[in-house]
Write a protein that holds these residues in place. Structure first.
Motif, PDB file in Angstrom:
ATOM      1  N   TYR A 180       6.740   7.543   3.158  1.00  0.00           N
ATOM      2  CA  TYR A 180       6.051   8.517   4.004  1.00  0.00           C
ATOM      3  C   TYR A 180       4.822   7.968   4.737  1.00  0.00           C
ATOM      4  O   TYR A 180       4.200   8.694   5.517  1.00  0.00           O
ATOM      5  CB  TYR A 180       5.634   9.741   3.179  1.00  0.00           C
ATOM      6  CG  TYR A 180       6.836  10.532   2.738  1.00  0.00           C
ATOM      7  CD1 TYR A 180       7.518  11.347   3.629  1.00  0.00           C
ATOM      8  CD2 TYR A 180       7.315  10.430   1.438  1.00  0.00           C
ATOM      9  CE1 TYR A 180       8.636  12.056   3.240  1.00  0.00           C
ATOM     10  CE2 TYR A 180       8.437  11.148   1.037  1.00  0.00           C
ATOM     11  CZ  TYR A 180       9.090  11.948   1.944  1.00  0.00           C
ATOM     12  OH  TYR A 180      10.202  12.651   1.559  1.00  0.00           O
ATOM     13  N   SER A 181       4.466   6.718   4.466  1.00  0.00           N
ATOM     14  CA  SER A 181       3.255   6.203   5.110  1.00  0.00           C
ATOM     15  C   SER A 181       3.256   4.684   5.115  1.00  0.00           C
ATOM     16  O   SER A 181       4.019   4.048   4.389  1.00  0.00           O
ATOM     17  CB  SER A 181       2.004   6.700   4.363  1.00  0.00           C
ATOM     18  OG  SER A 181       1.902   6.109   3.079  1.00  0.00           O
ATOM     19  N   TRP A 182       2.368   4.128   5.944  1.00  0.00           N
ATOM     20  CA  TRP A 182       2.054   2.714   5.834  1.00  0.00           C
ATOM     21  C   TRP A 182       1.171   2.574   4.606  1.00  0.00           C
ATOM     22  O   TRP A 182       0.257   3.382   4.406  1.00  0.00           O
ATOM     23  CB  TRP A 182       1.280   2.220   7.049  1.00  0.00           C
ATOM     24  CG  TRP A 182       2.058   2.176   8.317  1.00  0.00           C
ATOM     25  CD1 TRP A 182       1.823   2.908   9.450  1.00  0.00           C
ATOM     26  CD2 TRP A 182       3.187   1.354   8.619  1.00  0.00           C
ATOM     27  NE1 TRP A 182       2.739   2.582  10.418  1.00  0.00           N
ATOM     28  CE2 TRP A 182       3.593   1.624   9.927  1.00  0.00           C
ATOM     29  CE3 TRP A 182       3.903   0.405   7.881  1.00  0.00           C
ATOM     30  CZ2 TRP A 182       4.661   0.993  10.539  1.00  0.00           C
ATOM     31  CZ3 TRP A 182       4.983  -0.227   8.482  1.00  0.00           C
ATOM     32  CH2 TRP A 182       5.346   0.068   9.791  1.00  0.00           C
ATOM     33  N   VAL A 183       1.407   1.572   3.790  1.00  0.00           N
ATOM     34  CA  VAL A 183       0.602   1.374   2.591  1.00  0.00           C
ATOM     35  C   VAL A 183      -0.212   0.093   2.752  1.00  0.00           C
ATOM     36  O   VAL A 183       0.334  -0.977   3.019  1.00  0.00           O
ATOM     37  CB  VAL A 183       1.484   1.311   1.324  1.00  0.00           C
ATOM     38  CG1 VAL A 183       0.628   1.066   0.089  1.00  0.00           C
ATOM     39  CG2 VAL A 183       2.285   2.607   1.163  1.00  0.00           C
ATOM     40  N   ILE A 184      -1.521   0.248   2.612  1.00  0.00           N
ATOM     41  CA  ILE A 184      -2.467  -0.853   2.779  1.00  0.00           C
ATOM     42  C   ILE A 184      -3.144  -1.134   1.440  1.00  0.00           C
ATOM     43  O   ILE A 184      -3.757  -0.236   0.854  1.00  0.00           O
ATOM     44  CB  ILE A 184      -3.581  -0.502   3.801  1.00  0.00           C
ATOM     45  CG1 ILE A 184      -3.002   0.042   5.106  1.00  0.00           C
ATOM     46  CG2 ILE A 184      -4.522  -1.675   4.001  1.00  0.00           C
ATOM     47  CD1 ILE A 184      -2.282  -0.936   5.953  1.00  0.00           C
ATOM     48  N   TYR A 185      -3.031  -2.372   0.968  1.00  0.00           N
ATOM     49  CA  TYR A 185      -3.694  -2.798  -0.257  1.00  0.00           C
ATOM     50  C   TYR A 185      -5.054  -3.376   0.098  1.00  0.00           C
ATOM     51  O   TYR A 185      -5.141  -4.359   0.814  1.00  0.00           O
ATOM     52  CB  TYR A 185      -2.823  -3.832  -0.981  1.00  0.00           C
ATOM     53  CG  TYR A 185      -3.473  -4.587  -2.111  1.00  0.00           C
ATOM     54  CD1 TYR A 185      -4.425  -4.001  -2.945  1.00  0.00           C
ATOM     55  CD2 TYR A 185      -3.115  -5.903  -2.368  1.00  0.00           C
ATOM     56  CE1 TYR A 185      -5.004  -4.709  -3.990  1.00  0.00           C
ATOM     57  CE2 TYR A 185      -3.683  -6.616  -3.414  1.00  0.00           C
ATOM     58  CZ  TYR A 185      -4.625  -6.018  -4.214  1.00  0.00           C
ATOM     59  OH  TYR A 185      -5.197  -6.726  -5.242  1.00  0.00           O
ATOM     60  N   LEU A 186      -6.112  -2.762  -0.394  1.00  0.00           N
ATOM     61  CA  LEU A 186      -7.470  -3.261  -0.198  1.00  0.00           C
ATOM     62  C   LEU A 186      -7.741  -4.273  -1.312  1.00  0.00           C
ATOM     63  O   LEU A 186      -8.112  -3.922  -2.428  1.00  0.00           O
ATOM     64  CB  LEU A 186      -8.485  -2.117  -0.212  1.00  0.00           C
ATOM     65  CG  LEU A 186      -8.317  -1.096   0.911  1.00  0.00           C
ATOM     66  CD1 LEU A 186      -9.368   0.002   0.798  1.00  0.00           C
ATOM     67  CD2 LEU A 186      -8.365  -1.758   2.273  1.00  0.00           C
ATOM     68  N   LYS A 187      -7.519  -5.519  -0.975  1.00  0.00           N
ATOM     69  CA  LYS A 187      -7.550  -6.613  -1.938  1.00  0.00           C
ATOM     70  C   LYS A 187      -8.987  -7.070  -2.204  1.00  0.00           C
ATOM     71  O   LYS A 187      -9.720  -7.410  -1.278  1.00  0.00           O
ATOM     72  CB  LYS A 187      -6.718  -7.766  -1.389  1.00  0.00           C
ATOM     73  CG  LYS A 187      -6.462  -8.866  -2.361  1.00  0.00           C
ATOM     74  CD  LYS A 187      -5.479  -9.861  -1.769  1.00  0.00           C
ATOM     75  CE  LYS A 187      -5.137 -10.913  -2.795  1.00  0.00           C
ATOM     76  NZ  LYS A 187      -4.048 -11.765  -2.321  1.00  0.00           N
TER      77      LYS A 187
END
Length: 175
Positions: free
Chosen positions: A102-109
């Motif tokens: 349902y969305s773009w998933v961004i990992y804040l590393k």
């Protein structure tokens, strides 16, 4: 199996370990994109009338995870929204696949020493830091990495905040 079609997404989900900056970055990103912002932990607190710390202390983690599942069910119809989610949510019962459907998933590393330093500064409001030792927290961080690394993009969350926002905008705009 969930399919991932880039042309359908105008929602973004920020994931990462506690202290990586999801709750700080999400509203700025939403403002930059003229989107709404929704935080899963805030939604749970508003829905239960209890803080996350109180839920962990009095009701337990399984009760909290039930409420995360309830929140997850609300996102499928959302548009133009930036989500920030609790650090453990993407690691539960196929939730990462659901988020990616349902969305773009961004990992804040963010590296662990930085996370631990940030978490220690806010110890009273962080259930994990209150109940886990440094080593236990590090092991939990390592266990969650396999889930976080499934994100569509990994963004260095140790950069200046506005630079992080712009990197996310660039990533999702190029699909």
């Amino acid at each position: 199996m969930f399919l991932h079609f880039s042309i359908l997404f105008d929602t973004i989900t920020l994931i990462g370990f506690a202290g990586c900056g999801k709750t700080t970055i999400a509203p700025l990103l939403a403002q930059r994109l003229n989107y709404q912002w929704m935080d899963s932990d805030h939604w749970i607190e508003n829905s239960t009338g209890k803080t996350i710390s109180a839920i962990f202390e009095h009701e337990g983690e399984s009760y909290f995870r039930e409420w995360e599942y309830r929140w997850l069910q609300t996102i499928s119809d959302s548009t133009s929204t930036v989500y920030s989610v609790g650090g453990g949510l993407p690691c539960q019962n196929g939730y990462m696949e659901y988020l990616k459907a349902y969305s773009w998933v961004i990992y804040l590393k963010t590296d662990f020493p930085t996370l631990y330093s940030r978490l220690s500064e806010a110890k009273e409001s962080r259930p994990l830091v209150k109940r886990l030792s440094y080593l236990e927290l590090y092991h939990l961080f390592e266990q969650r990495l396999v889930y976080y690394e499934q994100a569509d993009w990994h963004i260095n969350a140790q950069l200046p905040i506005l630079e992080i926002v712009e990197k996310i905008v660039l990533a999702v705009s190029t699909g």
